[in-house]
Design an enzyme around this catalytic site. Structure first.
Site, PDB file in Angstrom:
ATOM      1  N   ALA A 119     -42.639   4.371   4.652  1.00 35.57           N
ATOM      2  CA  ALA A 119     -43.463   5.588   4.710  1.00 35.57           C
ATOM      3  C   ALA A 119     -44.920   5.416   5.112  1.00 35.57           C
ATOM      4  O   ALA A 119     -45.555   6.381   5.511  1.00 35.57           O
ATOM      5  CB  ALA A 119     -43.395   6.306   3.363  1.00 35.57           C
ATOM      6  N   PRO A 121     -48.321   4.726   7.177  1.00 35.62           N
ATOM      7  CA  PRO A 121     -49.396   5.268   6.340  1.00 35.62           C
ATOM      8  C   PRO A 121     -49.162   6.682   5.811  1.00 35.62           C
ATOM      9  O   PRO A 121     -49.955   7.174   5.033  1.00 35.62           O
ATOM     10  CB  PRO A 121     -50.599   5.247   7.278  1.00 35.62           C
ATOM     11  CG  PRO A 121     -50.006   5.386   8.647  1.00 35.62           C
ATOM     12  CD  PRO A 121     -48.675   4.694   8.614  1.00 35.62           C
ATOM     13  N   GLY A 122     -48.093   7.354   6.218  1.00 33.63           N
ATOM     14  CA  GLY A 122     -47.810   8.640   5.590  1.00 33.63           C
ATOM     15  C   GLY A 122     -47.645   9.815   6.530  1.00 33.63           C
ATOM     16  O   GLY A 122     -47.641  10.962   6.080  1.00 33.63           O
ATOM     17  N   GLY A 123     -47.516   9.556   7.827  1.00 30.27           N
ATOM     18  CA  GLY A 123     -47.345  10.656   8.784  1.00 30.27           C
ATOM     19  C   GLY A 123     -46.132  11.511   8.445  1.00 30.27           C
ATOM     20  O   GLY A 123     -46.234  12.736   8.295  1.00 30.27           O
ATOM     21  N   GLU A 142     -43.155   2.308   0.458  1.00 35.27           N
ATOM     22  CA  GLU A 142     -43.663   1.369   1.460  1.00 35.27           C
ATOM     23  C   GLU A 142     -43.649  -0.020   0.846  1.00 35.27           C
ATOM     24  O   GLU A 142     -44.292  -0.254  -0.178  1.00 35.27           O
ATOM     25  CB  GLU A 142     -45.081   1.761   1.883  1.00 35.27           C
ATOM     26  CG  GLU A 142     -45.819   0.704   2.680  1.00 35.27           C
ATOM     27  CD  GLU A 142     -45.095   0.257   3.960  1.00 35.27           C
ATOM     28  OE1 GLU A 142     -44.605   1.117   4.714  1.00 35.27           O
ATOM     29  OE2 GLU A 142     -45.008  -0.971   4.183  1.00 35.27           O
ATOM     30  N   ASP A 186     -37.818   5.733   8.917  1.00 36.31           N
ATOM     31  CA  ASP A 186     -38.659   5.592  10.108  1.00 36.31           C
ATOM     32  C   ASP A 186     -38.926   4.090  10.209  1.00 36.31           C
ATOM     33  O   ASP A 186     -39.932   3.585   9.726  1.00 36.31           O
ATOM     34  CB  ASP A 186     -39.948   6.400   9.899  1.00 36.31           C
ATOM     35  CG  ASP A 186     -40.821   6.438  11.138  1.00 36.31           C
ATOM     36  OD1 ASP A 186     -40.274   6.411  12.253  1.00 36.31           O
ATOM     37  OD2 ASP A 186     -42.055   6.499  10.989  1.00 36.31           O
ATOM     38  N   CYS A 239     -40.136   4.073  16.947  1.00 37.82           N
ATOM     39  CA  CYS A 239     -41.062   4.419  18.035  1.00 37.82           C
ATOM     40  C   CYS A 239     -40.859   3.414  19.150  1.00 37.82           C
ATOM     41  O   CYS A 239     -41.812   2.876  19.701  1.00 37.82           O
ATOM     42  CB  CYS A 239     -42.505   4.486  17.541  1.00 37.82           C
ATOM     43  SG  CYS A 239     -43.115   2.930  16.915  1.00 37.82           S
TER      44      CYS A 239
HETATM   45  N1  SAM Z   1     -43.225   6.486   8.510  1.00 38.07           N
HETATM   46  C1  SAM Z   1     -44.561   5.983   8.747  1.00 38.07           C
HETATM   47  C2  SAM Z   1     -45.454   7.120   9.172  1.00 38.07           C
HETATM   48  O1  SAM Z   1     -44.959   8.133   9.670  1.00 38.07           O
HETATM   49  O2  SAM Z   1     -46.674   7.049   8.960  1.00 38.07           O
HETATM   50  C3  SAM Z   1     -44.581   4.853   9.728  1.00 38.07           C
HETATM   51  C4  SAM Z   1     -43.674   3.734   9.317  1.00 38.07           C
HETATM   52  S1  SAM Z   1     -43.696   2.321  10.346  1.00 38.07           S
HETATM   53  C5  SAM Z   1     -42.817   2.822  11.736  1.00 38.07           C
HETATM   54  C6  SAM Z   1     -42.561   1.281   9.513  1.00 38.07           C
HETATM   55  C7  SAM Z   1     -42.968   0.835   8.137  1.00 38.07           C
HETATM   56  O3  SAM Z   1     -41.948  -0.038   7.622  1.00 38.07           O
HETATM   57  C8  SAM Z   1     -44.264   0.036   8.092  1.00 38.07           C
HETATM   58  O4  SAM Z   1     -45.168   0.652   7.204  1.00 38.07           O
HETATM   59  C9  SAM Z   1     -43.855  -1.337   7.579  1.00 38.07           C
HETATM   60  O5  SAM Z   1     -44.801  -1.926   6.714  1.00 38.07           O
HETATM   61  C10 SAM Z   1     -42.564  -1.050   6.857  1.00 38.07           C
HETATM   62  N2  SAM Z   1     -41.672  -2.231   6.767  1.00 38.07           N
HETATM   63  C11 SAM Z   1     -41.856  -3.472   7.315  1.00 38.07           C
HETATM   64  N3  SAM Z   1     -40.831  -4.266   6.985  1.00 38.07           N
HETATM   65  C12 SAM Z   1     -39.994  -3.563   6.211  1.00 38.07           C
HETATM   66  C13 SAM Z   1     -38.778  -3.864   5.551  1.00 38.07           C
HETATM   67  N4  SAM Z   1     -38.217  -5.069   5.645  1.00 38.07           N
HETATM   68  N5  SAM Z   1     -38.204  -2.892   4.826  1.00 38.07           N
HETATM   69  C14 SAM Z   1     -38.759  -1.674   4.746  1.00 38.07           C
HETATM   70  N6  SAM Z   1     -39.899  -1.338   5.355  1.00 38.07           N
HETATM   71  C15 SAM Z   1     -40.517  -2.259   6.082  1.00 38.07           C
END
Ligand code: SAM
Length: 434
Positions: A119, A121-123, A142, A186, A239
């Protein structure tokens, strides 16, 4: 500029002519877009705030998001700190449309347990909160602790009490069998949609990274899957553009985990105004649509949904119907925030919490109403920078400071000076000239 392997893989994944359009677009400037907090402002009010910078509505999020024609300093905008809007990449706002689709297929908007697994930074979290009310609960998780802190801050800024922020590995969700009605994953990905904004994403990209990301995404999905109720919805998004992390994983979810894919959509720079995104809506096998669709909750039901709970010396607002869920979550997960922190009891004093100033609902808490002072932009920036802000003409005691009517924080007014209750970690560090 881009690795040859990436260009070849892109051509293979999406076809040569589309790949050329994407590559050309990646060489241009990124778009800037914002999403309104519907509990604090209307999109029309936010448009007025941005004046000539306000551009077209984001077509797939028309009720909440719009483009800006240039990038202003969000850090120096008090409305940003008041949680009136979120700066969100436009194509990823499509999650809101898929979420609405899931809500309408479920036939109810209240009494839901929703998970946002990756989640920070929270978008997506703040967008999901915009589409729910206090009769539903959102768990935003997160795994990376420092990122989870930022997530908790952004959730507090949005002002909703119906959220729990956790910082656990996805495997910690496995025992929460059948808990969630809707989950958003996400997923961490190879980030091809970040190429225009972040040079590191280009530097870190390789075919091996893509394969590693795809395998990690499957592990995350398998871990969280048991916590979805039969018939629950999954929104899976990345993304990135490649097939391995997108269509192939959706096919894997269907065949290995047991789900139906209801919708799938790619956003490509050069075709859609945004950085690029992939999102799919799936439904877990085994459930039936809820025929007893409950009407959307009335305003009075939402109001009554929140209760005041004491955790040691801290008073919080939290939805009454989910107190037992919170206990269950606390047993399995690392909960770092829940509900809205209202006030801290210190002897006979109740000291208002910074998050309470940002809360959407501040009415109805006995003994906790505060005189308000609406600040000019200059004074709001002074407060947000924790600079001296004497308010000799205002009443003594705790004051709620607002900007354009929206809560920013509290001070204790001693007459000749004020003591700021803004946490030092939240202060603006950037220098500014007024
Ligand atoms: N949903 C967020 C938003 O809209 O602001 C963006 C999320 S970003 C695409 C993916 C997130 O997954 C990151 O914050 C990252 O730290 C986290 N992440 C990294 N490795 C992970 C893991 N093994 N399991 C779950 N989450 C993980």
């Amino acid at each position: 500029m881009f690795p040859a392997e990436f260009i070849n893989a892109l051509r293979e994944s999406i076809g040569p002519s589309r790949a050329e359009r994407v590559l050309a677009a990646l060489a241009s400037e990124p778009e800037v877009s914002v999403r309104t907090n519907p509990f604090k402002l209307t999109p029309a009010q936010l448009r007025r705030h941005f004046g000539p910078l306000a551009g077209e509505a984001v077509p797939w999020a028309a009720g909440e998001g719009f483009y800006l024609t240039d990038r202003p300093s969000f850090t120096l905008d008090p409305l940003f700190h008041a949680g009136a809007y979120y700066v969100q990449e436009a194509s990823s706002m499509y999650v809101g449309a898929l979420f609405e689709q899931a809500l309408s297929l479920l036939g109810r908007r209240g009494g839901l347990r929703v998970l946002d697994l990756c989640a920070a930074p929270g978008g997506k979290t703040t967008q999901l909160l915009s589409h729910l009310d206090d009769t539903s609960l959102l768990v935003a998780n997160e795994v990376v602790p420092a990122r989870a802190t930022v997530l908790a801050e952004n959730v507090a800024r949005w002002g909703c009490a119906n959220a729990v922020v956790t910082s656990s590995d996805p495997s910690a969700f496995t025992p929460l069998r059948g808990l969630f009605d809707i989950a958003v994953v996400d997923a961490p990905c190879s980030g091809e949609g970040m190429f225009r904004k972040d040079e590191r994403a280009v530097a870190e990209w390789s075919l091996d990274t893509v394969r590693l990301c795809a395998a990690r995404q499957r592990r995350i999905l398998a871990d969280v899957w048991p916590s979805l109720a039969p018939g629950a919805f999954l929104i899976y998004s990345t993304c990135t553009f490649n097939r391995l992390e997108n269509e192939d994983n959706v096919a894997w979810i269907q065949s290995e985990l047991g789900a139906e894919c209801l919708q799938l959509r790619h956003f490509y720079p050069g075709e859609d105004r945004g950085e690029g995104f992939f999102a799919a809506l799936l439904r877990k096998a085994g459930g039936v649509a809820n025929p007893a669709a409950s009407a959307p909750a009335s305003a009075s039901a939402v109001q009554a949904a929140l209760t005041l709970v004491a955790r040691r010396d801290l008073l919080k607002q939290f939805p009454a119907a989910f107190l037992r869920d919170l206990e269950r979550l606390e047993k399995s997960l690392k909960v770092i925030a829940s509900g809205t922190a209202v006030a801290l009891r210190k002897g006979r004093d109740l000291i208002p919490e910074a998050d309470y100033a940002l809360a959407v609902r501040r009415e109805g808490v006995d003994g906790l109403s505060y005189a308000c002072v609406d600040l000019s932009r200059e004074d709001a920036l002074r407060f947000l920078s924790r600079e001296a802000l004497p308010l000799p003409d205002a009443p003594r005691g705790y004051l709620l400071l607002t900007f354009e009517g929206l809560g920013l924080g509290f001070v204790k007014n001693l007459g000749n000076r004020t003591n700021s209750l803004l946490p030092a970690g939240r202060r603006i560090r950037k220098s500014y000239s007024l």
